[in-house]
Design a protein around this motif. Structure first.
Motif, PDB file in Angstrom:
ATOM      1  N   ASN A 149       1.256   9.406  -6.238  1.00 14.42           N
ATOM      2  CA  ASN A 149       1.702  10.801  -6.147  1.00 14.42           C
ATOM      3  C   ASN A 149       2.785  11.110  -7.172  1.00 14.42           C
ATOM      4  OD1 ASN A 149       0.088  12.149  -4.303  1.00 14.42           O
ATOM      5  ND2 ASN A 149       1.242  11.447  -2.529  1.00 14.42           N
ATOM      6  N   ARG A 150       3.637  10.138  -7.451  1.00 14.51           N
ATOM      7  CA  ARG A 150       4.655  10.368  -8.481  1.00 14.51           C
ATOM      8  C   ARG A 150       4.022  10.544  -9.863  1.00 14.51           C
ATOM      9  NH1 ARG A 150       8.654   5.611  -6.225  1.00 14.51           N
ATOM     10  NH2 ARG A 150       9.645   6.847  -4.558  1.00 14.51           N
ATOM     11  N   ALA A 151       2.905   9.843 -10.075  1.00  9.72           N
ATOM     12  CA  ALA A 151       2.190   9.962 -11.344  1.00  9.72           C
ATOM     13  C   ALA A 151       1.205  11.130 -11.335  1.00  9.72           C
ATOM     14  CB  ALA A 151       1.441   8.666 -11.636  1.00  9.72           C
ATOM     15  N   ASN A 152       1.210  11.883 -10.239  1.00 14.08           N
ATOM     16  CA  ASN A 152       0.327  13.050 -10.099  1.00 14.08           C
ATOM     17  C   ASN A 152      -1.145  12.656 -10.223  1.00 14.08           C
ATOM     18  OD1 ASN A 152       0.066  15.734  -9.505  1.00 14.08           O
ATOM     19  ND2 ASN A 152       0.444  16.476 -11.572  1.00 14.08           N
ATOM     20  N   ALA A 153      -1.501  11.556  -9.561  1.00 14.77           N
ATOM     21  CA  ALA A 153      -2.891  11.091  -9.584  1.00 14.77           C
ATOM     22  C   ALA A 153      -3.782  12.068  -8.840  1.00 14.77           C
ATOM     23  CB  ALA A 153      -2.986   9.707  -8.937  1.00 14.77           C
ATOM     24  N   ASN A 154      -5.072  12.039  -9.158  1.00 14.29           N
ATOM     25  CA  ASN A 154      -6.021  12.949  -8.513  1.00 14.29           C
ATOM     26  C   ASN A 154      -6.119  12.675  -7.020  1.00 14.29           C
ATOM     27  OD1 ASN A 154      -6.670  14.449 -10.753  1.00 14.29           O
ATOM     28  ND2 ASN A 154      -8.427  13.189 -11.298  1.00 14.29           N
ATOM     29  N   TYR A 155      -6.456  13.718  -6.310  1.00 12.28           N
ATOM     30  CA  TYR A 155      -6.504  13.662  -4.847  1.00 12.28           C
ATOM     31  C   TYR A 155      -7.455  12.589  -4.340  1.00 12.28           C
ATOM     32  CZ  TYR A 155      -7.975  14.961  -0.135  1.00 12.28           C
ATOM     33  OH  TYR A 155      -8.317  14.936   1.199  1.00 12.28           O
ATOM     34  N   ASP A 156      -8.620  12.430  -4.948  1.00 14.82           N
ATOM     35  CA  ASP A 156      -9.612  11.487  -4.427  1.00 14.82           C
ATOM     36  C   ASP A 156      -9.097  10.052  -4.454  1.00 14.82           C
ATOM     37  OD1 ASP A 156      -9.595  11.485  -7.164  1.00 14.82           O
ATOM     38  OD2 ASP A 156     -11.767  11.288  -7.398  1.00 14.82           O
ATOM     39  N   LEU A 157      -8.301   9.688  -5.468  1.00 12.37           N
ATOM     40  CA  LEU A 157      -7.742   8.341  -5.535  1.00 12.37           C
ATOM     41  C   LEU A 157      -6.688   8.115  -4.457  1.00 12.37           C
ATOM     42  CD1 LEU A 157      -7.328   7.959  -9.415  1.00 12.37           C
ATOM     43  CD2 LEU A 157      -9.139   7.023  -7.962  1.00 12.37           C
ATOM     44  N   VAL A 158      -5.788   9.093  -4.302  1.00 12.78           N
ATOM     45  CA  VAL A 158      -4.742   8.980  -3.281  1.00 12.78           C
ATOM     46  C   VAL A 158      -5.365   8.987  -1.891  1.00 12.78           C
ATOM     47  CG1 VAL A 158      -2.652  10.026  -2.322  1.00 12.78           C
ATOM     48  CG2 VAL A 158      -3.071  10.110  -4.789  1.00 12.78           C
ATOM     49  N   SER A 159      -6.343   9.858  -1.698  1.00 11.79           N
ATOM     50  CA  SER A 159      -6.983   9.974  -0.392  1.00 11.79           C
ATOM     51  C   SER A 159      -7.675   8.677   0.003  1.00 11.79           C
ATOM     52  CB  SER A 159      -8.000  11.124  -0.413  1.00 11.79           C
ATOM     53  OG  SER A 159      -8.681  11.214   0.824  1.00 11.79           O
ATOM     54  N   GLU A 160      -8.350   8.053  -0.943  1.00 14.15           N
ATOM     55  CA  GLU A 160      -9.052   6.798  -0.652  1.00 14.15           C
ATOM     56  C   GLU A 160      -8.081   5.706  -0.219  1.00 14.15           C
ATOM     57  OE1 GLU A 160     -12.066   3.600  -2.871  1.00 14.15           O
ATOM     58  OE2 GLU A 160     -11.388   5.412  -3.910  1.00 14.15           O
ATOM     59  N   MET A 180       0.830  -1.207   0.000  1.00 11.83           N
ATOM     60  CA  MET A 180       0.000   0.000   0.000  1.00 11.83           C
ATOM     61  C   MET A 180       0.860   1.252   0.000  1.00 11.83           C
ATOM     62  SD  MET A 180      -3.174  -0.953   2.532  1.00 11.83           S
ATOM     63  CE  MET A 180      -4.138   0.430   1.941  1.00 11.83           C
ATOM     64  N   VAL A 181       1.987   1.194   0.704  1.00 14.18           N
ATOM     65  CA  VAL A 181       2.898   2.339   0.737  1.00 14.18           C
ATOM     66  C   VAL A 181       3.422   2.636  -0.669  1.00 14.18           C
ATOM     67  CG1 VAL A 181       5.184   3.101   1.507  1.00 14.18           C
ATOM     68  CG2 VAL A 181       3.589   2.097   3.151  1.00 14.18           C
ATOM     69  N   PHE A 182       3.864   1.590  -1.370  1.00 13.79           N
ATOM     70  CA  PHE A 182       4.370   1.777  -2.730  1.00 13.79           C
ATOM     71  C   PHE A 182       3.270   2.275  -3.663  1.00 13.79           C
ATOM     72  CE2 PHE A 182       7.884  -1.565  -1.983  1.00 13.79           C
ATOM     73  CZ  PHE A 182       8.734  -0.572  -1.522  1.00 13.79           C
ATOM     74  N   GLN A 183       2.047   1.774  -3.463  1.00 13.74           N
ATOM     75  CA  GLN A 183       0.927   2.200  -4.299  1.00 13.74           C
ATOM     76  C   GLN A 183       0.662   3.687  -4.133  1.00 13.74           C
ATOM     77  OE1 GLN A 183      -2.754   0.152  -3.462  1.00 13.74           O
ATOM     78  NE2 GLN A 183      -3.842   1.123  -5.159  1.00 13.74           N
ATOM     79  N   ILE A 184       0.666   4.170  -2.891  1.00 13.68           N
ATOM     80  CA  ILE A 184       0.440   5.599  -2.626  1.00 13.68           C
ATOM     81  C   ILE A 184       1.580   6.435  -3.202  1.00 13.68           C
ATOM     82  CG2 ILE A 184       0.234   7.334  -0.802  1.00 13.68           C
ATOM     83  CD1 ILE A 184      -1.094   5.127   0.919  1.00 13.68           C
ATOM     84  N   GLN A 185       2.816   5.959  -3.008  1.00 17.37           N
ATOM     85  CA  GLN A 185       3.972   6.682  -3.551  1.00 17.37           C
ATOM     86  C   GLN A 185       3.872   6.813  -5.064  1.00 17.37           C
ATOM     87  OE1 GLN A 185       7.275   4.370  -2.001  1.00 17.37           O
ATOM     88  NE2 GLN A 185       7.797   5.967  -0.538  1.00 17.37           N
TER      89      GLN A 185
END
Length: 405
Positions: A184-195, A176-181
């Motif tokens: 953010n590196r791919a500049n994904a939208n906030y709602d996806l990262v937040s979830e 999950m840590v790598f997924q979140i990282q």
């Protein structure tokens, strides 16, 4: 007084020893012998309970078996809490099963201060001539040396246990840590990262990863807000500069749906209202006119009219051009027109005022001052939002005050 102080310090020190040695480890004898002490540190070491290995032996055995060595490099890379930001008693809920009440104290400064007070008091006794008392007082302090070794062993054992737990958590939550990282590196939208970050936090991964996940949410919010602001500016320019109100409104509504979490920061509804107001004020006939006529040539003609000081004709053409794709250029030339017109009117006011100052007949002078205000009123009426508005209003106020004299 000195005896009372010594008694108080002894009580405090005894309490500190008792607190530090909570458990089955007995407290060593703290009363010094009457003869000079030559005992080694080993003679003061307390014997552990029969059948139980010593703390140092247990720690050594545990380290060789688990090889954790007090740390978790995988977790440390995710912003491990430092002594400066470890939660205090005010911000941390202590479990009900805790055997002691947590206190907002810092033993790492209080213990050295307590030890220093012992040295200071022994020195005070010595300087006062109580050499024997000072010696006996410090001999009692030497009991701590073997205790300190036991405390270090206990700390090593606890650190090893903590490190093993931290390493296990880091391994368990690593995907999950790598997924979140990567999000953010791919500049994904906030709602996806937040979830995803909220899912990690809900698993109670520990204070370090929880704080890290919260920080990643903040980073995602900042990145997404920056993207949204760029889109906002593009849409607003579409309406303000190109008079494409229908398309701008359509894109603004889509933007609002995509960034619902950013309404407080972007004020997207206000943008939609702004576009609708512009569209409502737009000349529909003029917009249709530019479908078959060249706005570039019209803009050049408006500039020529301005140079010839044909202000009314230039103003009419520029207002018509505001419904074309050259809305931005038309607005810029319109401001230049307003500035030029008001400069001319202020010059007329200045000339009339200069003549009024030379007039000795008060009635005629007041009449001329009234005439001097007329050009300023023309400026404010024709171009209410002209660049010189503040100066024009100040000039008018000055002339009105002159009339009252």
């Amino acid at each position: 007084m000195k005896r009372n102080k010594a008694r108080t310090l002894n009580l405090l020190f005894g309490a500190a020893l008792f607190t530090a040695c909570v458990g089955n480890t007995p407290v060593p004898e703290t009363n010094p012998q009457t003869e000079p002490s030559t005992a080694s540190a080993a003679e003061y070491t307390t014997e552990p309970s029969k059948g139980a290995p010593s703390a140092s032996q247990a720690t050594s055995s545990e380290q060789s078996e688990n090889e954790v060595f007090f740390n978790s490099q995988a977790l440390d890379s995710h912003r491990l809490n430092t002594p400066q930001n470890i939660p205090t008693a005010e911000t941390t809920t202590v479990p009900a099963t805790a055997t002691h009440t947590a206190k907002a104290t810092d033993p790492y400064t209080e213990i050295p201060a307590l030890i220093q007070s012992i040295f200071d008091y022994a020195d005070t006794l010595y300087k006062a001539g109580y050499t024997d008392s000072a010696t006996a007082y410090l001999e009692r302090f030497r009991v701590i040396k073997p205790l300190w070794a036991q405390w270090e062993s206990k700390a090593d054992s606890m650190l090893n246990e903590f490190g093993k737990t931290r390493a296990e958590k880091a391994k368990a939550y690593e995907p999950m840590v790598f997924q979140i990282q990567n999000m953010n590196r791919a500049n994904a939208n906030y709602d996806l990262v937040s979830e995803t970050a909220d899912s990690l936090i809900a698993l109670a991964p520990g204070d370090s990863l929880t704080q890290w996940a919260k920080a990643q949410k903040v980073l995602a919010y900042t990145n997404t807000l920056a993207k949204a602001k760029k889109e906002y500016a593009t849409i607003k320019a579409l309406a303000d500069n190109q008079a494409q109100f229908a398309e701008a409104e359509k894109q603004a509504v889509i933007l609002q749906m995509r960034y619902r979490d950013f309404e407080d920061s972007l004020h997207l509804q206000a943008l939609i209202d702004h576009i609708r107001e512009l569209a409502q004020a737009n000349d529909a006939e003029a917009a249709k006119y530019w479908e078959s006529n060249d706005p570039v040539q019209a803009l050049a003609k408006a500039d020529s009219l301005l140079q010839k000081e044909k202000f009314a004709e230039a103003k009419t053409l520029l207002n018509k051009l505001k419904a074309s794709k050259l809305r931005k250029e038309a607005n810029e030339l319109y401001l230049k027109l307003a500035d030029t017109y008001c400069t001319k009117q202020r010059k007329s006011t200045s000339q009339i005022f200069a003549k009024a100052q030379k007039q000795k007949d008060m009635a005629k002078k007041k009449k001329m001052l009234q005439d001097a205000i007329i050009p300023l009123d023309k400026c404010l009426t024709e171009y209410p939002d002209n660049p010189q508005k503040q100066k024009v209003e100040e000039n008018k106020k000055f002339l009105e005050q002159e009339l009252k004299k």
